[in-house]
Design an enzyme around this catalytic site. Structure first.
Site, PDB file in Angstrom:
ATOM      1  N   GLU A 186       3.148   5.686  -7.773  1.00  0.00           N
ATOM      2  CA  GLU A 186       1.895   5.062  -8.177  1.00  0.00           C
ATOM      3  C   GLU A 186       1.953   3.559  -7.936  1.00  0.00           C
ATOM      4  O   GLU A 186       2.985   2.923  -8.197  1.00  0.00           O
ATOM      5  CB  GLU A 186       1.627   5.330  -9.668  1.00  0.00           C
ATOM      6  CG  GLU A 186       1.380   6.785  -9.979  1.00  0.00           C
ATOM      7  CD  GLU A 186       0.980   7.017 -11.439  1.00  0.00           C
ATOM      8  OE1 GLU A 186       0.685   6.030 -12.149  1.00  0.00           O
ATOM      9  OE2 GLU A 186       0.975   8.184 -11.849  1.00  0.00           O
ATOM     10  N   ASP A 203       4.086  14.019 -12.748  1.00  0.00           N
ATOM     11  CA  ASP A 203       4.570  13.586 -14.064  1.00  0.00           C
ATOM     12  C   ASP A 203       3.526  13.891 -15.140  1.00  0.00           C
ATOM     13  O   ASP A 203       3.755  13.641 -16.326  1.00  0.00           O
ATOM     14  CB  ASP A 203       4.999  12.114 -14.058  1.00  0.00           C
ATOM     15  CG  ASP A 203       3.868  11.167 -13.751  1.00  0.00           C
ATOM     16  OD1 ASP A 203       2.756  11.640 -13.448  1.00  0.00           O
ATOM     17  OD2 ASP A 203       4.090   9.929 -13.811  1.00  0.00           O
ATOM     18  N   SER A 204       2.392  14.493 -14.720  1.00  0.00           N
ATOM     19  CA  SER A 204       1.451  15.057 -15.693  1.00  0.00           C
ATOM     20  C   SER A 204       2.137  16.104 -16.557  1.00  0.00           C
ATOM     21  O   SER A 204       1.597  16.525 -17.580  1.00  0.00           O
ATOM     22  CB  SER A 204       0.247  15.682 -14.978  1.00  0.00           C
ATOM     23  OG  SER A 204       0.681  16.585 -13.978  1.00  0.00           O
ATOM     24  N   GLU A 243      -7.221   8.653  -6.948  1.00  0.00           N
ATOM     25  CA  GLU A 243      -7.630   9.318  -8.196  1.00  0.00           C
ATOM     26  C   GLU A 243      -8.769   8.540  -8.862  1.00  0.00           C
ATOM     27  O   GLU A 243      -8.681   7.306  -9.040  1.00  0.00           O
ATOM     28  CB  GLU A 243      -6.429   9.402  -9.158  1.00  0.00           C
ATOM     29  CG  GLU A 243      -6.798  10.021 -10.499  1.00  0.00           C
ATOM     30  CD  GLU A 243      -5.602  10.445 -11.338  1.00  0.00           C
ATOM     31  OE1 GLU A 243      -4.456  10.342 -10.861  1.00  0.00           O
ATOM     32  OE2 GLU A 243      -5.838  10.887 -12.483  1.00  0.00           O
ATOM     33  N   ASP A 290       6.729  13.513  -8.113  1.00  0.00           N
ATOM     34  CA  ASP A 290       6.403  12.163  -8.601  1.00  0.00           C
ATOM     35  C   ASP A 290       7.648  11.378  -8.974  1.00  0.00           C
ATOM     36  O   ASP A 290       8.554  11.909  -9.652  1.00  0.00           O
ATOM     37  CB  ASP A 290       5.563  12.283  -9.885  1.00  0.00           C
ATOM     38  CG  ASP A 290       4.078  12.176  -9.623  1.00  0.00           C
ATOM     39  OD1 ASP A 290       3.681  11.677  -8.557  1.00  0.00           O
ATOM     40  OD2 ASP A 290       3.312  12.590 -10.514  1.00  0.00           O
TER      41      ASP A 290
HETATM   42  O1  KIV Z   1       0.947  13.770 -12.192  1.00  0.00           O
HETATM   43  C1  KIV Z   1       0.025  14.388 -11.638  1.00  0.00           C
HETATM   44  O2  KIV Z   1      -0.212  15.570 -11.850  1.00  0.00           O
HETATM   45  C2  KIV Z   1      -0.800  13.649 -10.684  1.00  0.00           C
HETATM   46  C3  KIV Z   1      -2.071  14.302 -10.256  1.00  0.00           C
HETATM   47  C4  KIV Z   1      -3.085  14.198 -11.328  1.00  0.00           C
HETATM   48  C5  KIV Z   1      -2.551  13.791  -8.973  1.00  0.00           C
HETATM   49  O3  KIV Z   1      -0.469  12.574 -10.295  1.00  0.00           O
END
Ligand code: KIV
Length: 262
Positions: free
Chosen positions: A116, A46-47, A183, A85
């Site tokens: 998460e 979700d980045s 993380e 995610d």
């Molecule tokens: O959303 C993402 O890219 C992540 C990574 C930073 C592990 O959770």
């Protein structure tokens, strides 16, 4: 099924001490390039809310966004482990809500979903694992909690936090998590959790002691010239190269060098 795609292949790699590598990708061409480069796993993180959508955090990413990007990445990297995610507010309310969201991502092409949260997610991890959804639990700095944490800050620095994170990791694994992502936590903590668990661990900003490492594609390629997290490494000045290429095209058009008459 390739050993980089199958979860049993990841378990075996941990037992044999082989380090594995993941990277984020959000679309077909970058997923294809990651697979061709020999990456083991691709995360549709979700980045994308920051890397692709230009947001200041990940909180505006929806389940529909995640489905859309997961379909593209799964097509681009069919031999890699595809991890997707669960975005903010798609899974926290109940295990049943989490199952519906996770099933949608599996149908879109994910092999495993990532969520998460530590202790509050143990019941949900058990619920999903008992219903054919492989789960990677994400602890330490959990960006979806950025408002509560007061920023993107390192975690696990005090003894109390380290004890809590260790207990959470063990409970999540016992509940059925197939992988654990840690993380932005201290190296000794991530290393001791990795040694204590049978499931593969993935680290980002957690030192060299985890079973696998992950970075955000746009950090690796230097696509965001303005920002690089302290724990990331830039392997290419992509922003400059791409800007120069686009500028050359524009200059060729203006200078009547492109297109050629023929
Ligand atoms: O959303 C993402 O890219 C992540 C990574 C930073 C592990 O959770």
């Amino acid at each position: 099924m390739s050993t980089r795609k199958s979860l049993s292949g990841w378990d075996r790699a941990k037992r044999e001490g082989q380090r594995r590598v993941l990277i984020t990708a959000y679309d077909y061409p970058f997923a294809r390039l990651a697979q061709d480069a020999g990456i083991d796993g691709v995360l549709i993180g979700d980045s994308l809310g920051m890397a692709i959508q230009g947001g200041r955090d990940t909180l505006r990413v929806s389940l529909e966004h995640m489905i859309y990007h997961t379909e593209m990445v799964a097509r681009g990297a069919p031999d890699c482990l595809i991890m997707a995610d669960l975005p903010f507010a798609s899974f926290e309310a109940s295990p049943a809500q989490a199952f519906a969201a996770a099933a949608a991502l599996i149908k879109a092409g994910a092999d495993i979903i990532k969520l998460e949260g530590g202790a509050p997610m143990i019941e949900t991890v058990g619920f999903l694992s008992a219903r054919a959804i492989p789960v990677c639990a994400h602890i330490g700095l959990t960006p979806q909690h950025v408002r509560q944490l007061g920023g993107f800050k390192r975690q696990g620095k005090t003894d109390a936090q380290a004890t809590q994170l260790t207990a959470d990791a063990q409970s999540l694994a016992q509940a059925g998590a197939r992988m654990l992502l840690m993380e932005a936590i201290p190296t000794p903590l991530a290393t001791s959790v990795t040694q204590a668990l049978d499931i593969p661990t993935i680290g980002i900003g957690a030192g060299p002691g985890t079973d696998a490492q992950i970075l955000v594609m746009h950090d690796v390629l230097g696509l965001n010239a303005a920002y690089l997290p302290g724990f990331a490494k830039r392997y290419l000045d992509g922003a400059s190269l791409i800007t120069q290429a686009i500028n050359s095209y524009a200059e060729d058009v203006r200078g009547q060098r492109f297109p050629a008459a023929e």
